[in-house]
Design an enzyme around this catalytic site. Structure first.
Site, short mmCIF file in Angstrom:
data_model
loop_
_atom_site.label_atom_id
_atom_site.label_comp_id
_atom_site.label_asym_id
_atom_site.label_seq_id
_atom_site.Cartn_x
_atom_site.Cartn_y
_atom_site.Cartn_z
N LYS A 180 -9.91 -8.66 7.93
CA LYS A 180 -10.57 -8.99 9.19
C LYS A 180 -10.50 -7.76 10.09
O LYS A 180 -9.55 -6.98 10.01
CB LYS A 180 -9.96 -10.22 9.85
CG LYS A 180 -8.55 -10.05 10.34
CD LYS A 180 -8.04 -11.32 11.01
CE LYS A 180 -6.62 -11.09 11.53
NZ LYS A 180 -6.06 -12.28 12.15
N HIS A 213 0.83 -1.20 0.00
CA HIS A 213 0.00 0.00 0.00
C HIS A 213 0.87 1.26 0.00
O HIS A 213 0.60 2.20 -0.75
CB HIS A 213 -0.94 0.01 1.22
CG HIS A 213 -2.21 -0.71 1.01
ND1 HIS A 213 -2.28 -2.07 0.89
CD2 HIS A 213 -3.48 -0.25 0.91
CE1 HIS A 213 -3.54 -2.42 0.73
NE2 HIS A 213 -4.29 -1.33 0.73
#
Length: 171
Positions: free
Chosen positions: A98, A36
């Site tokens: 998650k 990222h």
């Protein structure tokens, strides 16, 4: 159970509600923290077109014999929260991970008609059974955090936060 395919369209995203169980098929991409950061540093040279795509926050273990991938469970999504709104603004339509997301991510999801799915942590070996193909496409030097293009068939997921901001975490 809803069957959906990538790339995600606005109509598909808008049809999904928090709590829906889905079977996802098509191409998804893996990217974690380091990937990222690199993508945000190189927005003019992204490793794939974000429009309609899904990023799975996962770093797979080595490939098992006769399998496309090793265990590939989800990682904690909150680690990407600071970097996610920009990718959503550039066309990303879905994320898999998650844990809950922060307010800036949820706001960007609502603004861009995007969805957040959860995969069950600890079930990486089962999730791997839905991976048909797995190819490193960028940042190979990051090892398990390299960006991978995965083809999945009937990957079992749950919509955790939908495009209206409704969240399983806020019930």
């Amino acid at each position: 159970m809803k069957n959906i395919r990538t790339p995600l369209t606005e109509a598909v995203v808008q049809s999904l509600c928090a709590g829906d169980e889905v079977l996802l098929s098509g191409v998804i991409y893996t990217a974690r923290d380091a990937a990222h950061m690199r993508m945000l540093e190189n927005l003019d040279h992204l490793p794939f077109d974000l429009k309609g795509q899904i990023i799975y926050y996962s770093g797979a273990s080595p490939t098992r014999p006769s399998k496309a991938i090793g265990s590939c469970g989800p990682t904690t999504s909150g680690r990407m929260d600071e970097m996610t709104p920009k990718l959503l603004d550039l066309g990303l339509k879905g994320m898999i991970g998650k844990g809950d997301r922060d307010a800036s991510v949820i706001s960007a999801m609502c603004r861009n008609d995007a969805v957040y799915f959860i995969a069950i942590g600890g079930a990486g070996a089962l999730i791997a059974d839905s991976v048909v193909e797995n190819t490193v496409i960028a940042y190979e030097d990051l090892g398990p955090e390299a960006v991978k293009k995965m083809v999945v068939k009937d990957m079992k997921l749950i919509v955790a936060i939908d495009a209206t901001g409704k969240s399983l975490y806020k019930k």
